[in-house]
Scaffold this active site. Structure first.
Site, mmCIF file in Angstrom:
data_model
loop_
_atom_site.group_PDB
_atom_site.id
_atom_site.type_symbol
_atom_site.label_atom_id
_atom_site.label_comp_id
_atom_site.label_asym_id
_atom_site.label_seq_id
_atom_site.Cartn_x
_atom_site.Cartn_y
_atom_site.Cartn_z
ATOM 1 N N GLU A 7 -8.495 0.295 5.800
ATOM 2 C CA GLU A 7 -7.760 1.413 5.188
ATOM 3 C C GLU A 7 -7.894 1.422 3.670
ATOM 4 O OE1 GLU A 7 -3.807 1.084 4.039
ATOM 5 O OE2 GLU A 7 -3.334 -0.619 5.354
ATOM 6 N N LYS A 141 5.320 -5.936 6.735
ATOM 7 C CA LYS A 141 5.663 -6.464 5.427
ATOM 8 C C LYS A 141 7.080 -6.992 5.392
ATOM 9 C CE LYS A 141 3.911 -2.785 4.493
ATOM 10 N NZ LYS A 141 3.582 -1.450 4.076
HETATM 11 N N1 PSU Z 1 0.251 -3.483 3.508
HETATM 12 C C1 PSU Z 1 -0.022 -3.930 2.262
HETATM 13 N N2 PSU Z 1 -0.094 -3.056 1.255
HETATM 14 C C2 PSU Z 1 0.068 -1.710 1.459
HETATM 15 C C3 PSU Z 1 0.311 -1.238 2.773
HETATM 16 C C4 PSU Z 1 0.400 -2.158 3.761
HETATM 17 O O1 PSU Z 1 -0.178 -5.121 2.056
HETATM 18 O O2 PSU Z 1 -0.040 -0.965 0.506
HETATM 19 C C5 PSU Z 1 0.387 0.246 3.045
HETATM 20 C C6 PSU Z 1 -0.312 0.566 4.373
HETATM 21 O O3 PSU Z 1 -1.257 1.595 4.128
HETATM 22 C C7 PSU Z 1 0.798 1.067 5.268
HETATM 23 C C8 PSU Z 1 1.691 1.722 4.259
HETATM 24 O O4 PSU Z 1 0.341 1.946 6.269
HETATM 25 O O5 PSU Z 1 1.701 0.768 3.189
HETATM 26 C C9 PSU Z 1 3.072 2.011 4.804
HETATM 27 O O6 PSU Z 1 3.703 2.908 3.962
HETATM 28 P P1 PSU Z 1 5.015 3.692 4.460
HETATM 29 O O7 PSU Z 1 6.077 2.639 4.559
HETATM 30 O O8 PSU Z 1 5.289 4.705 3.387
HETATM 31 O O9 PSU Z 1 4.659 4.316 5.786
#
Ligand code: PSU
Ligand code: MN
Length: 283
Positions: A7, A141
């Protein structure tokens, strides 16, 4: 050779901008060394691309404020002809459309703390119920409510498979205290299951690969850094900004320790995803 999706949101929003291109190059190399063809997913001038070229990536990274595309705003950003990075949700959608079965990332999004008030639940969780892609991640996370996220995965019927672990990992930490649905120790056996399960359900599944032992953070250090980061970010950490602003602050208050751990687990997940992809093509 089987393709492995990667991604772009971790590149644009998850790491400092000057680490993004070296990281992308390194992940591509790790995928190749482990038997897969890397497919870096993103949106280039409004076009969803399953395999960005280096030139396209450089142009996207040179853009200020690249929007982060999830399932909700992907179509709008395409219509506007914008560049965009793709989250796990949007990456799964684009990967599935091009027939890619495996995808490696750091950690998926999930249920944010304080969800009772804000109901901030990542579109990543719903994407796992919509697109037939296996996602290799170190759990969710640890800035999130990990136990609540695990419950929602259960509610949504997403299979959660531990690779050489019985515990659902929490990103920087190997064990969140909650479990997985099943454990696999052998990559070729896991690849066989993935193929059968994706064909059977036409939905996604999560392969939880804990951070390598030597890269794991001390849980007390992490708790301290997280409390400091949460206080510093405060109410600014809402909606799509929540994940990037908290991660950025954590990298700062930990003196780079969380960033190093983050990079280590992405490398390890990329290697595992590539090995699984290579087994998939062998059947
Ligand atoms: N994991 C990381 N860094 C990130 C992300 C995940 O170590 O930046 C990103 C991924 O792209 C994940 C997104 O899909 O954060 C989730 O964001 P949200 O909580 O807004 O859906
Ligand atoms: Mn969110």
């Amino acid at each position: 050779m089987s393709r492995l999706a990667l991604e772009t949101t971790i590149l644009t929003h998850g790491v400092p901008r000057d680490s993004a291109l070296p990281l992308a190059r390194e992940l591509r190399r790790i995928a190749e060394e482990n038997g897969a063809e890397p497919a870096l997913v993103g949106v280039y001038r409004g076009v969803p691309v399953a395999s960005l070229s280096e030139t396209q990536l450089i142009e996207i990274l040179a853009t200020a404020d690249v929007p982060k595309a999830n399932s909700a705003n992907l179509g709008v950003l395409m219509q506007r002809g914008s560049h965009a990075s793709t989250t796990v949700a949007a990456t799964m959608e684009i990967a599935a459309a091009s027939g890619i079965l495996m995808f490696s990332t750091g950690g998926i999004g999930g249920v944010h703390k304080g969800f009772a008030k804000h109901l901030d639940i990542s579109a990543d969780l719903l994407a796992l119920t919509r697109f037939p892609v296996a996602v290799v991640a170190s759990g969710v996370k640890s800035i999130l409510d990990v136990a609540a996220t695990r419950e929602v995965l259960e509610t949504l019927g997403v299979p959660v498979i531990g690779f050489r672990t019985d515990a659902f990992p929490a990103f920087y930490l190997r064990d969140s205290g909650v479990g997985v649905d099943a454990r696999f120790d052998d990559p070729s056996e896991l690849a066989r299951f993935v193929r059968a399960e994706l064909e059977r359900t036409r939905r996604g599944l999560l392969i939880a690969n804990p951070i390598p032992v030597e890269a794991e953070l001390d849980s007390r250090d992490f708790a301290r850094w997280l409390a400091t980061a949460e206080n510093a970010v405060g109410p600014a950490a809402l909606g799509r900004n929540a994940t990037p602003s908290l991660l950025g602050k954590l990298h700062e208050v930990s003196g780079g320790a969380t960033l190093r751990a983050n990079l280590d687990l992405i490398r390890s997940n990329t290697a595992l995803g590539a090995r699984l992809a290579s087994h998939l093509s062998g059947h």
